[in-house]
Design a protein around this motif. Sequence first.
Motif, PDB file in Angstrom:
ATOM      1  N   GLN A   1       0.811  -1.202   0.000  1.00 29.49           N
ATOM      2  CA  GLN A   1       0.000   0.000   0.000  1.00 29.49           C
ATOM      3  C   GLN A   1       0.858   1.270   0.000  1.00 29.49           C
ATOM      4  O   GLN A   1       0.330   2.370   0.096  1.00 29.49           O
ATOM      5  CB  GLN A   1      -0.917   0.013   1.235  1.00 29.49           C
ATOM      6  N   GLY A   2       2.170   1.087  -0.092  1.00 28.92           N
ATOM      7  CA  GLY A   2       3.043   2.251  -0.083  1.00 28.92           C
ATOM      8  C   GLY A   2       3.110   2.914  -1.439  1.00 28.92           C
ATOM      9  O   GLY A   2       2.244   2.736  -2.301  1.00 28.92           O
ATOM     10  N   ASP A   3       4.146   3.721  -1.617  1.00 27.30           N
ATOM     11  CA  ASP A   3       4.324   4.374  -2.910  1.00 27.30           C
ATOM     12  C   ASP A   3       4.870   3.346  -3.895  1.00 27.30           C
ATOM     13  O   ASP A   3       4.257   2.321  -4.113  1.00 27.30           O
ATOM     14  CB  ASP A   3       5.261   5.573  -2.762  1.00 27.30           C
ATOM     15  N   SER A   4       6.002   3.627  -4.478  1.00 25.45           N
ATOM     16  CA  SER A   4       6.577   2.702  -5.446  1.00 25.45           C
ATOM     17  C   SER A   4       7.166   1.488  -4.736  1.00 25.45           C
ATOM     18  O   SER A   4       7.840   1.627  -3.720  1.00 25.45           O
ATOM     19  CB  SER A   4       7.673   3.406  -6.254  1.00 25.45           C
ATOM     20  N   PRO A   5       6.922   0.286  -5.254  1.00 28.26           N
ATOM     21  CA  PRO A   5       7.573  -0.895  -4.679  1.00 28.26           C
ATOM     22  C   PRO A   5       9.046  -0.994  -5.095  1.00 28.26           C
ATOM     23  O   PRO A   5       9.746  -1.912  -4.677  1.00 28.26           O
ATOM     24  CB  PRO A   5       6.761  -2.055  -5.260  1.00 28.26           C
ATOM     25  N   PHE A   6       9.478  -0.059  -5.921  1.00 23.47           N
ATOM     26  CA  PHE A   6      10.864  -0.009  -6.371  1.00 23.47           C
ATOM     27  C   PHE A   6      11.520   1.239  -5.787  1.00 23.47           C
ATOM     28  O   PHE A   6      10.948   2.330  -5.834  1.00 23.47           O
ATOM     29  CB  PHE A   6      10.928   0.016  -7.899  1.00 23.47           C
ATOM     30  N   VAL A   7      12.713   1.082  -5.266  1.00 25.06           N
ATOM     31  CA  VAL A   7      13.327   2.159  -4.476  1.00 25.06           C
ATOM     32  C   VAL A   7      14.246   3.060  -5.289  1.00 25.06           C
ATOM     33  O   VAL A   7      14.844   3.986  -4.748  1.00 25.06           O
ATOM     34  CB  VAL A   7      14.121   1.562  -3.297  1.00 25.06           C
ATOM     35  N   GLY A   8      14.383   2.815  -6.587  1.00 27.12           N
ATOM     36  CA  GLY A   8      15.275   3.658  -7.381  1.00 27.12           C
ATOM     37  C   GLY A   8      16.726   3.432  -6.982  1.00 27.12           C
ATOM     38  O   GLY A   8      17.162   2.308  -6.774  1.00 27.12           O
ATOM     39  N   LEU A   9      17.458   4.520  -6.847  1.00 26.96           N
ATOM     40  CA  LEU A   9      18.873   4.415  -6.496  1.00 26.96           C
ATOM     41  C   LEU A   9      19.104   4.452  -4.987  1.00 26.96           C
ATOM     42  O   LEU A   9      20.243   4.424  -4.536  1.00 26.96           O
ATOM     43  CB  LEU A   9      19.669   5.538  -7.170  1.00 26.96           C
TER      44      LEU A   9
ATOM     45  N   SER B   1      20.746  -2.738   1.537  1.00 25.02           N
ATOM     46  CA  SER B   1      19.386  -3.259   1.391  1.00 25.02           C
ATOM     47  C   SER B   1      19.262  -4.653   1.990  1.00 25.02           C
ATOM     48  O   SER B   1      18.243  -4.988   2.606  1.00 25.02           O
ATOM     49  CB  SER B   1      19.001  -3.299  -0.093  1.00 25.02           C
ATOM     50  N   LEU B   2      20.300  -5.469   1.831  1.00 25.72           N
ATOM     51  CA  LEU B   2      20.268  -6.828   2.367  1.00 25.72           C
ATOM     52  C   LEU B   2      20.108  -6.815   3.883  1.00 25.72           C
ATOM     53  O   LEU B   2      19.355  -7.620   4.451  1.00 25.72           O
ATOM     54  CB  LEU B   2      21.545  -7.563   1.970  1.00 25.72           C
ATOM     55  N   VAL B   3      20.812  -5.898   4.541  1.00 22.36           N
ATOM     56  CA  VAL B   3      20.701  -5.811   6.003  1.00 22.36           C
ATOM     57  C   VAL B   3      19.376  -5.182   6.406  1.00 22.36           C
ATOM     58  O   VAL B   3      18.635  -5.720   7.251  1.00 22.36           O
ATOM     59  CB  VAL B   3      21.883  -5.003   6.580  1.00 22.36           C
ATOM     60  N   ASN B   4      19.054  -4.039   5.803  1.00 20.38           N
ATOM     61  CA  ASN B   4      17.875  -3.278   6.219  1.00 20.38           C
ATOM     62  C   ASN B   4      16.565  -4.009   5.960  1.00 20.38           C
ATOM     63  O   ASN B   4      15.675  -4.030   6.820  1.00 20.38           O
ATOM     64  CB  ASN B   4      17.843  -1.927   5.495  1.00 20.38           C
ATOM     65  N   ALA B   5      16.439  -4.586   4.776  1.00 18.04           N
ATOM     66  CA  ALA B   5      15.151  -5.172   4.385  1.00 18.04           C
ATOM     67  C   ALA B   5      15.160  -6.690   4.380  1.00 18.04           C
ATOM     68  O   ALA B   5      14.119  -7.302   4.108  1.00 18.04           O
ATOM     69  CB  ALA B   5      14.760  -4.661   2.992  1.00 18.04           C
TER      70      ALA B   5
ATOM     71  N   LEU C   1      12.999   0.732 -12.987  1.00 19.96           N
ATOM     72  CA  LEU C   1      11.708   0.239 -12.498  1.00 19.96           C
ATOM     73  C   LEU C   1      10.921   1.345 -11.800  1.00 19.96           C
ATOM     74  O   LEU C   1       9.695   1.435 -11.946  1.00 19.96           O
ATOM     75  CB  LEU C   1      11.941  -0.932 -11.540  1.00 19.96           C
ATOM     76  N   GLN C   2      11.621   2.172 -11.058  1.00 21.49           N
ATOM     77  CA  GLN C   2      10.941   3.282 -10.384  1.00 21.49           C
ATOM     78  C   GLN C   2      10.347   4.256 -11.402  1.00 21.49           C
ATOM     79  O   GLN C   2       9.209   4.720 -11.250  1.00 21.49           O
ATOM     80  CB  GLN C   2      11.925   4.005  -9.468  1.00 21.49           C
ATOM     81  N   GLN C   3      11.097   4.566 -12.442  1.00 20.57           N
ATOM     82  CA  GLN C   3      10.591   5.469 -13.479  1.00 20.57           C
ATOM     83  C   GLN C   3       9.403   4.851 -14.210  1.00 20.57           C
ATOM     84  O   GLN C   3       8.437   5.540 -14.551  1.00 20.57           O
ATOM     85  CB  GLN C   3      11.718   5.799 -14.465  1.00 20.57           C
ATOM     86  N   LEU C   4       9.470   3.552 -14.462  1.00 22.14           N
ATOM     87  CA  LEU C   4       8.339   2.878 -15.102  1.00 22.14           C
ATOM     88  C   LEU C   4       7.097   2.932 -14.218  1.00 22.14           C
ATOM     89  O   LEU C   4       5.970   3.088 -14.711  1.00 22.14           O
ATOM     90  CB  LEU C   4       8.704   1.418 -15.413  1.00 22.14           C
ATOM     91  N   TYR C   5       7.304   2.785 -12.914  1.00 21.03           N
ATOM     92  CA  TYR C   5       6.171   2.852 -11.987  1.00 21.03           C
ATOM     93  C   TYR C   5       5.534   4.243 -12.014  1.00 21.03           C
ATOM     94  O   TYR C   5       4.300   4.375 -12.031  1.00 21.03           O
ATOM     95  CB  TYR C   5       6.637   2.507 -10.577  1.00 21.03           C
ATOM     96  N   LEU C   6       6.380   5.257 -12.031  1.00 26.60           N
ATOM     97  CA  LEU C   6       5.859   6.632 -12.035  1.00 26.60           C
ATOM     98  C   LEU C   6       5.093   6.939 -13.322  1.00 26.60           C
ATOM     99  O   LEU C   6       4.200   7.789 -13.329  1.00 26.60           O
ATOM    100  CB  LEU C   6       7.003   7.627 -11.857  1.00 26.60           C
ATOM    101  N   GLN C   7       5.437   6.245 -14.420  1.00 24.22           N
ATOM    102  CA  GLN C   7       4.780   6.484 -15.709  1.00 24.22           C
ATOM    103  C   GLN C   7       3.807   5.352 -16.070  1.00 24.22           C
ATOM    104  O   GLN C   7       3.471   5.189 -17.241  1.00 24.22           O
ATOM    105  CB  GLN C   7       5.853   6.611 -16.801  1.00 24.22           C
TER     106      GLN C   7
END
Length: 733
Positions: free
Chosen positions: A119-127, A175-179, A394-400
């Motif tokens: 339910q968040g924003d983009s499921p892709f975090v970009g850079l 990302s491996l540690v955080n998520a 992927l983030q740009q594709l999500y935004l568009q």
Amino acid sequence: MNTALFFVGEWQVTPATNSIRRGEQTKHLEPKAMDVLLLLCEKQGELLTSEEIISHCWPNVALGDNPLHKVITQLRKAFEDKASDPHYIETIRKRGYRVIAEINFPLNEEQKASQTSWQGDSPFVGLSAFAPEQADVFFGRNKQIATLLQRVSAQIEFGRAFCLILGASGSGKSSLVNAGVLPALMSSNGYDGIRVHSYCQLDFADVNKERLLLDLASTLLDLEINDAPVLSDISADALAELLLTDPEQVISRCKAALAALQAERTTPYLFLFIDRLEVLLSSPLFSDDERNQLLALIERLATSGCMIIFSACRNDFYPQVVSQPSLMAGKANGAHFDLLAPTRSELKQMIRLPALAAGLSWQHHPEHHTPLDEQLCNDTANNPDALPMLQYTLQQLYLQRSPDNELLFSEYQALGTIEGAMNQKAEQVFCQLPKDQQAELAAVLSKLITLSPDGETLTSRAAHWSELTSPAATKLVQAMVDSRLFVSHLKNEQACFSLAHEALLRHWQRAIDWVQEHQQSLAIQSRVQLATERWLLEHKHSDFLLAQGKPLQEAQTLVKNPMFSLSSDEQALIKASNNKAKRKKRVLQITAAALVCLTFIATFMSVRSYHAEQIAKQKRQEAESLLGFMVGEFADKLRSVERMDLLDGISNKALEYFTNQDEEVASLFDFSDKQDQFNNRFQYAQTLEAMGEVAYSRGKTDEAFTAFENARTRLESLLKTQPNNLDVLMLAG
């Protein structure tokens, strides 16, 4: 069924070891009991008959229900469950069995994605790196998560809860540690009886000079348990001082905060994640004393029994890691973990599963009908270093995306695919840099771009961080690394950086313009690099130096070009080649000078010899003229007065002279005039005639005959040469 660990209620099930665990309590099951448990859990609460269970777990074996009853009894005993009041396994009389406890497969990504409703924003975090709250859309690293969970459990048993993750820039360490690791340890069940209740993160890239302890103290103040601070009623400055003077007091306060959670079955821990450790190890902002002081403090916290510490470090800084004993202390026990680039299968999960969790779909190509997710996987699989660029795309594709949440092929093509997305990012990052750093771009590109051996294709190469001589250049490269446009890595145990993708050379207009402007210099640089490699390979033999002429001249122009900087080995090659050329030039100059001197001497001697020859020739002509007169006219006068004694003396002297001249004429080299030779031979014949007359007058007929015969032979030879010569004809009679 996947045999990765899972949870049944409060119990952690580890099929690989046939064990179940709750907190510090561990129990082992028989293999058949584990098989039955796996089958029941796989059905997620569905009812299974005895026949179904027996046919699956005891295939092709004729059995009654008794073995199954024994296994169910063993499972209830292990779970501390009762048939009369079940909480785990329920028996439905005359129908079968089912698991009624909650079943959780934390490492089953397909199940996780299908059960997640993002339910968040983009499921892709970009850079950006993934954060703990984005764990529901973090996929593709389950094997690595499982390994790290096992490693941290082992480290805790060894009494040192520290793990160091090493990997290339952009490989996803944070990302491996955080998520990945942290959410697994913070889940209600924890892992192997370990559960994290609060975490904090320190990024050394954000630490300023003389603030190491202060920033660590500020980070630790973020720790909270049940919304209450772990370290309460203390300021960051005071905590920093306490960490320096009495770290045991800080540890005691942390343990006291965790002690309130004793009712839990798991052992509670705090968690500290230290990101970009390479900054601490290499930055000139920190002195060796500050560095050693902080590492000693980290070591103490890791062995305190109340805090788990993870750290991420670029693998190109591994030599600095090796130089720190505290960081190497647990390597033999698995404290170091090398994070590699994702496999193709893992890339598919990273692309598809977040979209599945967010309810996104993929458009198919209108012509060849390839799904967009498959195309993304193909484009990225060939360039594993471009993982951050994949997330950005992927983030740009999500935004568009389309109104019905479809990710569009047309937008992907508009971005220029993975390569085009990188181009846009490169320009954005560059334009945000200060002017002095932008000015260093050309010098940095000269270190990263070269021509392939065929002299036509541009390729990228690694450059050493030590080659950057100005702070502005270092900051430019670091900004590119931080933006994942460059990658930093280890090559031959030396820290290097390179382009994350060669697409920058083909699509970033700044790079294209620079290449066109300096293409000739790039070609020269490539040739110098290849020559240097060959020279070093041959142990710097002089035969492999740059040839005098165009190769050396080109290299010298490159040295004078401030845009290009050469490595120490390349400079050594050019210097050695130049010295050899100078030595050869000096030898040629000396040789030429010697030849000039010899030529002058030879010319001088030739002139002198010519003059001497002319004088000798003149005197010879005078002598021969006198002899001709003596054996000719003067001899005739002596005959008329019958002075044969004088004629005999003149003839003997003349004969001696002409005999010597005859030997010289017979020599190998004869440069005298032909007429002079004829005259000499004629005078020789005259002399023989005169000697014959003298001998005849004295009654020596034999001697006279020999003389006349010799004279006749010579006259005949002369007549063959000049048959009409009157003097010869008259003498011959």
